[in-house]
Enzyme design. Structure first.
Site, PDB file in Angstrom:
ATOM      1  N   TYR A 262       0.726  -1.283  -0.029  1.00  0.00           N
ATOM      2  CA  TYR A 262      -0.026   0.106   0.122  1.00  0.00           C
ATOM      3  C   TYR A 262       0.672   1.185   0.004  1.00  0.00           C
ATOM      4  O   TYR A 262       0.286   2.629  -0.004  1.00  0.00           O
ATOM      5  CB  TYR A 262      -0.837   0.011   1.329  1.00  0.00           C
ATOM      6  CG  TYR A 262      -1.680  -1.294   1.373  1.00  0.00           C
ATOM      7  CD1 TYR A 262      -2.089  -1.883   0.423  1.00  0.00           C
ATOM      8  CD2 TYR A 262      -2.447  -1.463   2.701  1.00  0.00           C
ATOM      9  CE1 TYR A 262      -2.954  -3.163   0.351  1.00  0.00           C
ATOM     10  CE2 TYR A 262      -3.192  -2.301   3.000  1.00  0.00           C
ATOM     11  CZ  TYR A 262      -3.351  -3.338   1.881  1.00  0.00           C
ATOM     12  OH  TYR A 262      -4.266  -4.665   1.973  1.00  0.00           O
TER      13      TYR A 262
ATOM     14  N   HIS B 284       1.179 -11.732   2.674  1.00  0.00           N
ATOM     15  CA  HIS B 284       0.082 -11.123   1.780  1.00  0.00           C
ATOM     16  C   HIS B 284      -0.719 -12.037   0.999  1.00  0.00           C
ATOM     17  O   HIS B 284      -1.968 -12.217   0.662  1.00  0.00           O
ATOM     18  CB  HIS B 284       0.474  -9.971   1.278  1.00  0.00           C
ATOM     19  CG  HIS B 284      -0.757  -9.050   0.880  1.00  0.00           C
ATOM     20  ND1 HIS B 284       0.005  -7.430   0.873  1.00  0.00           N
ATOM     21  CD2 HIS B 284      -1.610  -9.014   0.543  1.00  0.00           C
ATOM     22  CE1 HIS B 284      -1.339  -6.821   0.466  1.00  0.00           C
ATOM     23  NE2 HIS B 284      -2.318  -7.754   0.436  1.00  0.00           N
TER      24      HIS B 284
HETATM   25  N1  NAP Z   1      -5.459  -8.529   1.831  1.00  0.00           N
HETATM   26  C1  NAP Z   1      -5.557  -8.215   0.790  1.00  0.00           C
HETATM   27  O1  NAP Z   1      -5.059  -8.620  -0.360  1.00  0.00           O
HETATM   28  C2  NAP Z   1      -6.640  -7.003   0.600  1.00  0.00           C
HETATM   29  C3  NAP Z   1      -6.787  -6.727  -0.595  1.00  0.00           C
HETATM   30  C4  NAP Z   1      -7.830  -5.113  -0.758  1.00  0.00           C
HETATM   31  C5  NAP Z   1      -7.996  -4.610   0.371  1.00  0.00           C
HETATM   32  N2  NAP Z   1      -7.387  -5.086   1.591  1.00  0.00           N
HETATM   33  C6  NAP Z   1      -7.716  -4.303   2.849  1.00  0.00           C
HETATM   34  O2  NAP Z   1      -9.103  -4.020   3.081  1.00  0.00           O
HETATM   35  C7  NAP Z   1      -9.434  -2.591   3.124  1.00  0.00           C
HETATM   36  C8  NAP Z   1     -10.846  -2.373   2.662  1.00  0.00           C
HETATM   37  O3  NAP Z   1     -11.051  -2.900   1.297  1.00  0.00           O
HETATM   38  P1  NAP Z   1     -11.253  -1.893   0.138  1.00  0.00           P
HETATM   39  O4  NAP Z   1     -10.621  -0.502   0.317  1.00  0.00           O
HETATM   40  O5  NAP Z   1     -10.874  -2.605  -1.244  1.00  0.00           O
HETATM   41  O6  NAP Z   1     -12.802  -1.601   0.096  1.00  0.00           O
HETATM   42  P2  NAP Z   1     -14.008  -1.216   0.959  1.00  0.00           P
HETATM   43  O7  NAP Z   1     -13.609  -1.101   2.492  1.00  0.00           O
HETATM   44  O8  NAP Z   1     -14.999  -2.332   0.621  1.00  0.00           O
HETATM   45  O9  NAP Z   1     -14.801  -0.024   0.411  1.00  0.00           O
HETATM   46  C9  NAP Z   1     -14.087   1.348   0.449  1.00  0.00           C
HETATM   47  C10 NAP Z   1     -14.931   2.092  -0.127  1.00  0.00           C
HETATM   48  O10 NAP Z   1     -16.184   2.542   0.202  1.00  0.00           O
HETATM   49  C11 NAP Z   1     -16.094   3.871   0.652  1.00  0.00           C
HETATM   50  N3  NAP Z   1     -16.822   3.941   1.974  1.00  0.00           N
HETATM   51  C12 NAP Z   1     -16.620   3.743   3.382  1.00  0.00           C
HETATM   52  N4  NAP Z   1     -17.182   3.712   4.226  1.00  0.00           N
HETATM   53  C13 NAP Z   1     -18.525   4.017   3.463  1.00  0.00           C
HETATM   54  C14 NAP Z   1     -19.662   4.172   4.013  1.00  0.00           C
HETATM   55  N5  NAP Z   1     -19.988   4.328   5.326  1.00  0.00           N
HETATM   56  N6  NAP Z   1     -20.670   4.841   3.138  1.00  0.00           N
HETATM   57  C15 NAP Z   1     -20.309   4.962   1.792  1.00  0.00           C
HETATM   58  N7  NAP Z   1     -19.213   4.612   1.289  1.00  0.00           N
HETATM   59  C16 NAP Z   1     -18.288   4.125   2.113  1.00  0.00           C
HETATM   60  C17 NAP Z   1     -14.778   4.448   0.640  1.00  0.00           C
HETATM   61  O11 NAP Z   1     -14.849   5.924   0.525  1.00  0.00           O
HETATM   62  P3  NAP Z   1     -13.999   6.891   1.205  1.00  0.00           P
HETATM   63  O12 NAP Z   1     -12.529   6.382   1.126  1.00  0.00           O
HETATM   64  O13 NAP Z   1     -14.219   7.992   0.266  1.00  0.00           O
HETATM   65  O14 NAP Z   1     -14.391   7.030   2.576  1.00  0.00           O
HETATM   66  C18 NAP Z   1     -14.048   3.727  -0.297  1.00  0.00           C
HETATM   67  O15 NAP Z   1     -14.442   4.197  -1.870  1.00  0.00           O
HETATM   68  C19 NAP Z   1      -8.465  -2.060   2.322  1.00  0.00           C
HETATM   69  O16 NAP Z   1      -8.096  -0.627   2.892  1.00  0.00           O
HETATM   70  C20 NAP Z   1      -7.369  -2.964   2.997  1.00  0.00           C
HETATM   71  O17 NAP Z   1      -6.730  -2.643   3.995  1.00  0.00           O
HETATM   72  C21 NAP Z   1      -6.684  -6.295   1.904  1.00  0.00           C
END
Ligand code: NAP
Length: 251
Positions: free
Chosen positions: A36, A92
């Site tokens: 990240y 990861h």
């Molecule tokens: N281990 C892995 O391979 C892997 C892969 C992908 C992700 N991850 C982890 O999982 C975390 C989350 O996943 P993600 O970032 O892919 O997606 P997510 O958490 O499913 O969605 C994030 C999106 O939703 C929006 N959002 C957040 N809260 C909201 C709410 N209450 N109402 C409306 N929209 C909202 C955010 O906007 P804003 O930013 O504008 O608030 C962003 O655009 C990552 O940050 C990372 O730490 C891990």
């Protein structure tokens, strides 16, 4: 492993102020990763918030090209984070330089040395989890996988339940797509909450630990408020029954 029910995903967050705000709001589990490119920002936010280090669960992940230099690479992560240990150290993905015997032995040494409190995995399939247990003689401290209303890998949830370790759900809001799913919207409307909150409440009800990413104060607060939503069995069943599938991070 005591992982808070709800954490903060930090992929895409580069402003330490966001991390600081989240900690002030009560977030205690912060999820970052080498890939990240924000470990320094997360570390700055932790430093600014000034809470007791022992109250935080800080997780990072070794990227697939670092899995043959586990100790050096973890020390580089700690330097960027400004910490002397992490609570959770993830593989990861079981790809690239991943060699179950060598990589897991190296990770376990870091645990014995107190550099990582727990050895965990991410994106592991059941076969990879079996291999982990063969090599280390125990279950991982957690498996972090994609899990949301549009992607529900039942075999991994069953493995976590059978072997008694936490399942951490990444992309728990389906990256923002949860708001367009009828069953989620219906549950949300019944409870007077948003579809994003309904998705998180559904995961929490199932004993899964979501780590939504949010960058605005409004979203950070809304996601924390999901901890106070009580869904009933029918609500859980309605979201469990969604047949549309959309995996955001296929292999
Ligand atoms: N281990 C892995 O391979 C892997 C892969 C992908 C992700 N991850 C982890 O999982 C975390 C989350 O996943 P993600 O970032 O892919 O997606 P997510 O958490 O499913 O969605 C994030 C999106 O939703 C929006 N959002 C957040 N809260 C909201 C709410 N209450 N109402 C409306 N929209 C909202 C955010 O906007 P804003 O930013 O504008 O608030 C962003 O655009 C990552 O940050 C990372 O730490 C891990």
């Amino acid at each position: 492993m005591d992982i808070p029910k709800l954490g903060l995903g930090t992929m895409g967050i580069d402003d330490p102020a966001t991390i600081e705000t989240a900690i002030e709001m009560g977030y205690r589990h912060l999820d970052t990763a080498q890939i990240y490119d924000n470990e320094a920002a997360v570390g700055d936010g932790i430093d600014r918030a000034g809470v007791d280090r022992d109250d935080l669960v800080v997780a990072t992940k070794l990227w697939i090209d670092q899995l043959d230099r586990v100790r050096e690479s973890t020390e580089e992560s700690l330097d960027r984070l400004g910490l002397d240990r992490v609570d959770v150290l993830y593989v990861h993905r079981p790809k690239g330089e991943y060699d179950p015997e060598a990589t897991l032995a190296a990770l376990d040494e870091l645990r014995e040395d107190g550099i990582a409190d727990a050895v965990a995995v991410s994106n592991f399939e059941v076969g990879d989890l079996d291999r982990f247990r063969d090599v280390l003689g125990r279950a991982p401290a957690a498996n972090q996988i994609e899990y949301h209303p549009l992607f529900q890998p039942a075999d991994r949830l069953a493995d976590a339940r059978d072997h008694d370790y936490p399942l951490v759900a990444y992309s728990p809001l389906a990256g923002g797509e949860a708001r367009d799913v009828d069953a989620v919207v219906e549950v949300a409307d019944r409870h007077g909450v948003t579809p994003e909150q309904a998705s998180l409440a559904w995961l929490l009800e199932k004993g899964i630990h979501p780590i939504p990413k949010a960058s605005s104060r409004e979203h950070l607060e809304a996601n924390r408020a999901a901890l106070d939503i009580d869904l009933d069995a029918d609500d859980v069943e309605a979201i469990d029954g969604i047949e549309r599938e959309n995996e955001l991070y296929p292999e």
